[in-house]
Design a protein around this motif. Sequence first.
Motif, PDB file in Angstrom:
ATOM      1  N   ARG A 550       0.831  -1.206   0.000  1.00 26.00           N
ATOM      2  CA  ARG A 550       0.000   0.000   0.000  1.00 26.00           C
ATOM      3  C   ARG A 550       0.870   1.263   0.000  1.00 26.00           C
ATOM      4  O   ARG A 550       0.597   2.230  -0.738  1.00 26.00           O
ATOM      5  CB  ARG A 550      -0.928  -0.016   1.219  1.00 26.00           C
ATOM      6  CG  ARG A 550      -1.945   1.142   1.239  1.00 26.00           C
ATOM      7  CD  ARG A 550      -2.798   1.123   2.491  1.00 26.00           C
ATOM      8  NE  ARG A 550      -3.702  -0.026   2.505  1.00 26.00           N
ATOM      9  CZ  ARG A 550      -3.622  -1.036   3.352  1.00 26.00           C
ATOM     10  NH1 ARG A 550      -2.640  -1.049   4.260  1.00 26.00           N
ATOM     11  NH2 ARG A 550      -4.493  -2.019   3.306  1.00 26.00           N
ATOM     12  N   LYS A 554       1.226   4.213  -2.899  1.00 23.76           N
ATOM     13  CA  LYS A 554       0.924   5.598  -2.509  1.00 23.76           C
ATOM     14  C   LYS A 554       2.114   6.506  -2.783  1.00 23.76           C
ATOM     15  O   LYS A 554       1.958   7.630  -3.300  1.00 23.76           O
ATOM     16  CB  LYS A 554       0.551   5.619  -1.028  1.00 23.76           C
ATOM     17  CG  LYS A 554       0.201   6.998  -0.500  1.00 23.76           C
ATOM     18  CD  LYS A 554      -0.160   6.917   0.979  1.00 23.76           C
ATOM     19  CE  LYS A 554      -0.472   8.307   1.534  1.00 23.76           C
ATOM     20  NZ  LYS A 554      -0.810   8.239   2.981  1.00 23.76           N
ATOM     21  N   HIS A 557       2.457   6.987  -6.586  1.00 23.63           N
ATOM     22  CA  HIS A 557       1.225   7.414  -7.267  1.00 23.63           C
ATOM     23  C   HIS A 557       0.875   6.476  -8.425  1.00 23.63           C
ATOM     24  O   HIS A 557       0.684   6.909  -9.560  1.00 23.63           O
ATOM     25  CB  HIS A 557       1.372   8.867  -7.794  1.00 23.63           C
ATOM     26  CG  HIS A 557       1.855   9.821  -6.750  1.00 23.63           C
ATOM     27  ND1 HIS A 557       1.086  10.229  -5.684  1.00 23.63           N
ATOM     28  CD2 HIS A 557       3.064  10.447  -6.599  1.00 23.63           C
ATOM     29  CE1 HIS A 557       1.777  11.071  -4.913  1.00 23.63           C
ATOM     30  NE2 HIS A 557       2.995  11.209  -5.462  1.00 23.63           N
TER      31      HIS A 557
END
Length: 714
Positions: A550, A554, A557
Amino acid sequence: MLIGSYTPWLVVVSFLVAVLASFTALDMASRVTTAATRRSTWLWLIGGGGAMGLGIWSMHFIGMLAFQLPIPLGYALGLTTVSLLAAVASSIFALWLVSRPTLPHGRLVLGAVLMGSGIASMHYLGMAALYMQPGIDYHAGWVALSLLIAVAASWAALYIAFRLRSSHRRLRDRIAPALVLGAAIVGMHYTGMAAARFPAGSLCGAAAGDGLQAQWLALVVLVLTIAILAIVLIVSWLDQRMEAQLLRLRNTDLTSSLDDAQAELTQAALHDPLTRLPNRRLLQQRIEQALAEAEQRGSRFAVMFMDLDGFKQVNDAYGHQTGDALLVAVADRTRKLLRPADMLARLGGDEFVLVVPIENDEDVATLASRIIQTVGREPLLPHQDLQVTASIGIAICPDHAASERQLMAFADAAMYQAKEAGRNAYVRFADWMNDSAEQQFQLLADLRRAIGTEQLFLHYQPKTRVAGQSVSGAEALIRWRHPQQGLIPPDRFIRLAERSGVINDIGRWALNEACRQLRVWHDAGHDGWTVSVNLSPIQFASPTLLHEVREALKTHHLQPRRLILEITESAVMRDTEASLTLLQAMAALGVGISIDDFGTGYSSLLYLKRLPATEIKIDHAFVRDLENSSEDVVIVSAIVALGHALDMDIVAEGVETAGQRAYLERLGCDYLQGYLLGRPMDPERFMQLHDLPRPRVEVAAGWKAHARPGASAG
């Protein structure tokens, strides 16, 4: 005084009868001693004693019949019979005495006195049977001498018989002792006869009454005695021949039994008692023989070390009896795959070793694959749903070593690499597997320092979409350029990292680096490309993996569906419930899930249906022989149909020829990977070669990996 005379031929006959009786006595002594049963001992004792006594008594009466007086002679039946009984009793006693285990001197002297007294009694009772009137006048000196000769002859008879009783000499070797004893008995008789004085005018009372007449008694005694002694000796000879024949048969049986026992001992010494396979000792001999042949003929052979995966759990859960039956079943299945020149041995436990002559390297790989598939194909035991898999390590002579000890050690080391790679696989030995503990410790320290530096980097192998023939992305593969040793093979440092736990740090770095590079490609206009990152079984089990994925998405992007996480089939099946939970969480995040090396593990369709996977990767083992193997065509076709039915994409890896590519496209694969379409390369080179809508099928420069590990990013 009446003057007596002797008939010469009867004197000679008396001597011969005495010798024959002595010969019988010696033979009977050996028969009594060597009789097989107690009953046969007594039969030989009584029968032999009777025959021997009759022989001595006959000699006495023939000697008396040889004596002539100028008056008629006869013999009283009663005393004649008593004299015969005295001779028989003395003979039976003699045979009994010499059949005892020992014959000390005191017992020998006492026996000689008793036997001599019996023989002397026989003689003088026989003389008394004449019923001379007036009675016979005996010379005391000659009588004493006859008694002394009787005792001495008895002593000699007992001593010689005892010494020869257990002798296995031939009958002719008893002739000389029989002559000595016969002469002693005859000497006693004629000495006793010399002691007798017959007064003038004496009459023989037995001749005048109902006594036995000398004329016909001589013939009857002679014929009957010789016949009886001959019969006894013939029976003894036949019994001896039969016993010798039985002894030969027993010896033959004993030899056969010894041969059988020797064969059984050899079998036990050289074979495993459970599986009946050759054991370590015979295996060592076979390898030494193969080494000698390899040196003489320039041939090659492989030593394959096989260990069963999960056998300890079966033993613990179901007991040793079931475990033993499982080992026998594995041995039987494996043995059926071998050629006559191949050898399968059991070292102990769940360890097996094969010695296999090599014509080409593909033979070894094919056999290893067939063994793995056969062992894990279906339950090994009837009525029990038990399965195990096999890990195999391979060492080749002379490629890797030219000694029995090194070949075994190298094959064992390769087998452990197969286990650490996820099991249910085979691994060929490489030099780095022989690193010492100190070398591995130093290499691990260097690997820890390499994380986050330029020593560690990723190469990317293109993944081509069949529809449109365009590159859809890449698989990230990790590389390590050591400052002193140069490029380190992934097999070497990935296994080391997994054993030490460093793989989690390397995997985290590789995940972030692959996502960073994908961001660069997206920014360059390739926003449709994906990147596949391999997860090692150790990393897949990490509780922080979901968080790390995750965070990587993040940070860079990225859309989750552009990241594909590859996990091997065997790693998923280690703990199916935990794997399902984690994979479902990944799927919920939107990340693609790829089941790597599909078809080589042991997943069931039930679990495959529950897996939230987005693609299946067909292992290169099924692609390699696709052009020549109808079985592989069927397998690939089935995998494609299965994957599409479950709404999964199908990726085939290991594509190296145009024929393989044509087959895979025709069978319906969605994506292809392999050296034909592009080797692993650095990201800049990858961008240059695949910056056009239709990629050029070009073999790019780059380091050729010996094996792509099931680990983080390669």
